[in-house]
Design a protein around this motif. Structure first.
Motif, mmCIF file in Angstrom:
data_model
loop_
_atom_site.group_PDB
_atom_site.id
_atom_site.type_symbol
_atom_site.label_atom_id
_atom_site.label_comp_id
_atom_site.label_asym_id
_atom_site.label_seq_id
_atom_site.Cartn_x
_atom_site.Cartn_y
_atom_site.Cartn_z
ATOM 1 N N GLY A 90 27.730 -9.301 -7.283
ATOM 2 C CA GLY A 90 28.140 -9.043 -8.655
ATOM 3 C C GLY A 90 29.643 -9.102 -8.774
ATOM 4 N N ARG A 91 30.150 -8.654 -9.914
ATOM 5 C CA ARG A 91 31.591 -8.709 -10.178
ATOM 6 C C ARG A 91 32.269 -7.382 -9.834
ATOM 7 N NH1 ARG A 91 32.428 -10.716 -16.167
ATOM 8 N NH2 ARG A 91 34.584 -10.691 -15.405
ATOM 9 N N ILE A 92 31.505 -6.440 -9.299
ATOM 10 C CA ILE A 92 32.047 -5.119 -9.005
ATOM 11 C C ILE A 92 32.836 -5.155 -7.694
ATOM 12 C CG2 ILE A 92 31.501 -2.699 -8.645
ATOM 13 C CD1 ILE A 92 30.865 -3.727 -11.421
ATOM 14 N N LYS A 93 34.047 -4.610 -7.709
ATOM 15 C CA LYS A 93 34.862 -4.549 -6.498
ATOM 16 C C LYS A 93 34.399 -3.414 -5.591
ATOM 17 C CE LYS A 93 38.994 -6.616 -8.556
ATOM 18 N NZ LYS A 93 40.448 -6.470 -8.818
ATOM 19 N N GLU A 94 34.908 -3.433 -4.344
ATOM 20 C CA GLU A 94 34.396 -2.505 -3.338
ATOM 21 C C GLU A 94 34.632 -1.051 -3.716
ATOM 22 O OE1 GLU A 94 34.256 -2.310 1.452
ATOM 23 O OE2 GLU A 94 36.255 -2.510 0.587
ATOM 24 N N ASP A 95 35.820 -0.716 -4.235
ATOM 25 C CA ASP A 95 36.089 0.685 -4.553
ATOM 26 C C ASP A 95 35.161 1.193 -5.646
ATOM 27 O OD1 ASP A 95 37.254 -0.941 -6.440
ATOM 28 O OD2 ASP A 95 39.027 0.322 -6.721
ATOM 29 N N ALA A 96 34.901 0.342 -6.639
ATOM 30 C CA ALA A 96 33.976 0.734 -7.696
ATOM 31 C C ALA A 96 32.549 0.852 -7.161
ATOM 32 C CB ALA A 96 34.023 -0.276 -8.843
ATOM 33 N N ILE A 98 31.653 1.626 -4.123
ATOM 34 C CA ILE A 98 31.590 2.863 -3.342
ATOM 35 C C ILE A 98 31.428 4.063 -4.267
ATOM 36 C CG2 ILE A 98 32.937 4.417 -1.885
ATOM 37 C CD1 ILE A 98 34.101 1.963 -0.502
ATOM 38 N N GLY A 99 32.220 4.088 -5.340
ATOM 39 C CA GLY A 99 32.140 5.201 -6.281
ATOM 40 C C GLY A 99 30.779 5.328 -6.929
ATOM 41 N N VAL A 100 30.207 4.208 -7.340
ATOM 42 C CA VAL A 100 28.889 4.232 -7.998
ATOM 43 C C VAL A 100 27.812 4.697 -7.035
ATOM 44 C CG1 VAL A 100 27.088 2.797 -9.010
ATOM 45 C CG2 VAL A 100 29.472 2.471 -9.705
ATOM 46 N N VAL A 101 27.794 4.146 -5.833
ATOM 47 C CA VAL A 101 26.725 4.443 -4.881
ATOM 48 C C VAL A 101 26.789 5.881 -4.393
ATOM 49 C CG1 VAL A 101 25.807 3.915 -2.591
ATOM 50 C CG2 VAL A 101 26.403 2.057 -4.143
ATOM 51 N N PHE A 102 27.968 6.331 -3.959
ATOM 52 C CA PHE A 102 27.997 7.661 -3.349
ATOM 53 C C PHE A 102 27.809 8.765 -4.383
ATOM 54 C CE2 PHE A 102 32.644 8.614 -3.995
ATOM 55 C CZ PHE A 102 32.563 9.975 -4.208
ATOM 56 N N THR A 103 28.301 8.565 -5.619
ATOM 57 C CA THR A 103 28.077 9.593 -6.635
ATOM 58 C C THR A 103 26.614 9.646 -7.048
ATOM 59 O OG1 THR A 103 28.777 7.975 -8.314
ATOM 60 C CG2 THR A 103 30.427 9.562 -7.553
ATOM 61 N N THR A 104 25.956 8.486 -7.102
ATOM 62 C CA THR A 104 24.535 8.462 -7.459
ATOM 63 C C THR A 104 23.693 9.145 -6.390
ATOM 64 O OG1 THR A 104 24.837 6.378 -8.673
ATOM 65 C CG2 THR A 104 22.584 6.982 -8.046
ATOM 66 N N LEU A 105 23.957 8.828 -5.121
ATOM 67 C CA LEU A 105 23.198 9.461 -4.039
ATOM 68 C C LEU A 105 23.505 10.952 -3.948
ATOM 69 C CD1 LEU A 105 23.381 6.734 -1.242
ATOM 70 C CD2 LEU A 105 21.429 7.335 -2.668
ATOM 71 N N PHE A 106 24.749 11.317 -4.181
ATOM 72 C CA PHE A 106 25.112 12.729 -4.157
ATOM 73 C C PHE A 106 24.384 13.479 -5.275
ATOM 74 C CE2 PHE A 106 28.208 16.225 -5.131
ATOM 75 C CZ PHE A 106 28.042 16.921 -3.942
ATOM 76 N N ALA A 107 24.330 12.868 -6.449
ATOM 77 C CA ALA A 107 23.601 13.480 -7.561
ATOM 78 C C ALA A 107 22.117 13.611 -7.245
ATOM 79 C CB ALA A 107 23.805 12.658 -8.832
ATOM 80 N N LEU A 108 21.555 12.603 -6.577
ATOM 81 C CA LEU A 108 20.156 12.673 -6.157
ATOM 82 C C LEU A 108 19.945 13.859 -5.231
ATOM 83 C CD1 LEU A 108 17.275 11.588 -5.843
ATOM 84 C CD2 LEU A 108 18.143 10.040 -4.044
ATOM 85 N N GLY A 109 20.874 14.075 -4.321
ATOM 86 C CA GLY A 109 20.780 15.223 -3.432
ATOM 87 C C GLY A 109 20.810 16.545 -4.182
ATOM 88 N N LEU A 110 21.669 16.640 -5.205
ATOM 89 C CA LEU A 110 21.738 17.864 -6.000
ATOM 90 C C LEU A 110 20.427 18.113 -6.735
ATOM 91 C CD1 LEU A 110 25.327 17.558 -7.554
ATOM 92 C CD2 LEU A 110 24.618 18.918 -5.587
ATOM 93 N N VAL A 111 19.827 17.021 -7.258
ATOM 94 C CA VAL A 111 18.551 17.157 -7.951
ATOM 95 C C VAL A 111 17.457 17.609 -6.990
ATOM 96 C CG1 VAL A 111 16.734 15.879 -9.162
ATOM 97 C CG2 VAL A 111 19.142 15.494 -9.743
ATOM 98 N N LEU A 112 17.439 17.026 -5.798
ATOM 99 C CA LEU A 112 16.434 17.415 -4.799
ATOM 100 C C LEU A 112 16.576 18.883 -4.411
ATOM 101 C CD1 LEU A 112 16.417 14.258 -2.475
ATOM 102 C CD2 LEU A 112 14.636 14.985 -4.058
ATOM 103 N N ILE A 113 17.815 19.343 -4.273
ATOM 104 C CA ILE A 113 18.035 20.751 -3.939
ATOM 105 C C ILE A 113 17.495 21.657 -5.048
ATOM 106 C CG2 ILE A 113 19.827 22.518 -3.691
ATOM 107 C CD1 ILE A 113 21.470 20.542 -2.115
ATOM 108 N N SER A 114 17.718 21.224 -6.299
ATOM 109 C CA SER A 114 17.318 22.072 -7.430
ATOM 110 C C SER A 114 15.806 22.175 -7.583
ATOM 111 C CB SER A 114 17.934 21.535 -8.728
ATOM 112 O OG SER A 114 17.363 20.283 -9.078
ATOM 113 N N VAL A 115 15.053 21.199 -7.094
ATOM 114 C CA VAL A 115 13.597 21.210 -7.287
ATOM 115 C C VAL A 115 12.840 21.512 -6.003
ATOM 116 C CG1 VAL A 115 13.753 19.565 -9.197
ATOM 117 C CG2 VAL A 115 13.384 18.708 -6.871
ATOM 118 N N THR A 116 13.572 21.730 -4.914
ATOM 119 C CA THR A 116 12.912 21.990 -3.633
ATOM 120 C C THR A 116 12.692 23.485 -3.440
ATOM 121 O OG1 THR A 116 13.928 20.033 -2.619
ATOM 122 C CG2 THR A 116 13.045 21.716 -1.137
#
Length: 301
Positions: A90-96, A98-116
């Motif tokens: 795609g047209r997304i640069k590496e820094d962007a 990285i930001g999209v992927v790690f924040t999304t996975l981190f948010a997924l972790g927070l959601v899993l903690i809240s429902v576990t």
């Protein structure tokens, strides 16, 4: 003399403080070793991404009863694969990416903690729970730390060559992709090692600050591998004592101590410090001003 001894011994009259010190020493040394390569390669942002992206893997490992390290490594590599896919297709640069992927996975972790449903507070994965380190936790930290440290020491030449020149490493018969993947795997394991100490949020600080500090103090990589762990361990001890007597967050104080030391080195390091560099520049300017001009007289200050 007795007052000094009492001051030093007081924290360790509590068993949990002894475990906390041991966990801090192990995590600090292992993170500091790896940080030397992360700083040299320029993987500071990648370290941030992987350390946060392992959160859902750790939670899922807890849910199924698997080792935390297994979940962390799986999601660490998943994060890297997703970053590469987003960046390359795609047209997304590496820094962007990285930001999209790690924040999304981190948010997924927070959601899993809240429902576990859990009998233990899983928030310690995020913020750390150094004072709650049990003997079994300490054994896990020690085993993971020993594995990471052993691989880093045994393969240090390959990692160093990869850090300086991946193409030269390939020309000498090494596999840069395999070396990079190994470093990423070690990064995920190191994140798990430091979870109990400072939590996911501050892991990146322990993975970057010691190496950055050592880099300002020496031009030799071998010395970096000694200076970084020594400074990190010293900051761990200082942070523990300050936290105990000031009644503050232990993990936060350990990282704060490392940060304060970095800025002191940044300002006052003999060769690369800002203030010594300014003094040298001013002295050279004064010496040039005192040099004779073509007409003979000496320039005044």
């Amino acid at each position: 003399m007795n007052a000094v001894f009492d001051f030093l011994a007081e924290p360790f009259r509590f068993g949990f403080m002894t475990n906390a010190l041991a966990a801090t020493m192990i995590a600090s040394v292992v993170c500091a070793l790896l940080s030397c390569w992360l700083v040299l390669i320029g993987w500071s942002l990648m370290g941030d991404a992987v350390s946060h992206a392992v959160l859902p893997g750790v939670v899922l490992a807890y849910i199924v009863g698997a080792p935390f390290a297994l979940g962390a490594v799986v999601f660490g590599f998943l994060a890297v694969a997703l970053i590469g896919a987003v960046r390359d297709r795609g047209r997304i640069k590496e820094d962007a990416a990285i930001g999209v992927v790690f924040t999304t996975l981190f948010a997924l972790g927070l959601v899993l903690i809240s429902v576990t449903p859990s009998q233990t507070d899983l928030n310690h994965i995020i913020f750390g729970n150094l004072l709650g380190v049990s003997t079994s936790d300490l054994v896990q930290i020690a085993v993971l730390g020993a594995v990471v440290a052993a691989v880093l020491i045994l393969k240090r030449r390959d990692f160093t060559l990869y850090a300086f020149d991946p193409m030269h490493a390939f020309a000498l018969g090494a596999n840069p992709r395999l070396i990079g993947a190994t470093l990423l795997g070690l990064l995920a394991l190191t994140a798990v090692t430091a979870l109990q100490v400072v939590g996911i949020v501050l892991v990146v600080a322990m993975l970057i600050i010691p190496g950055a500090t050592a880099y300002l103090l020496t031009d030799r990589f071998r010395r970096m591998l000694v200076i970084a762990p020594v400074l990190a361990a010293a900051c761990g001890v200082v942070g523990l004592y300050v936290s105990f007597y000031a009644d503050t967050s232990l993990g936060g104080m350990v990282v704060l101590t490392q940060g304060v030391l970095f800025f002191l080195v940044y300002l006052f390091a003999p060769a690369r410090g800002v203030i010594p560099a300014w003094q040298r520049s001013r002295r050279e300017s004064d010496e040039r001003a005192q040099e004779p001009t073509p007409d003979g007289p000496i320039l005044a200050k």
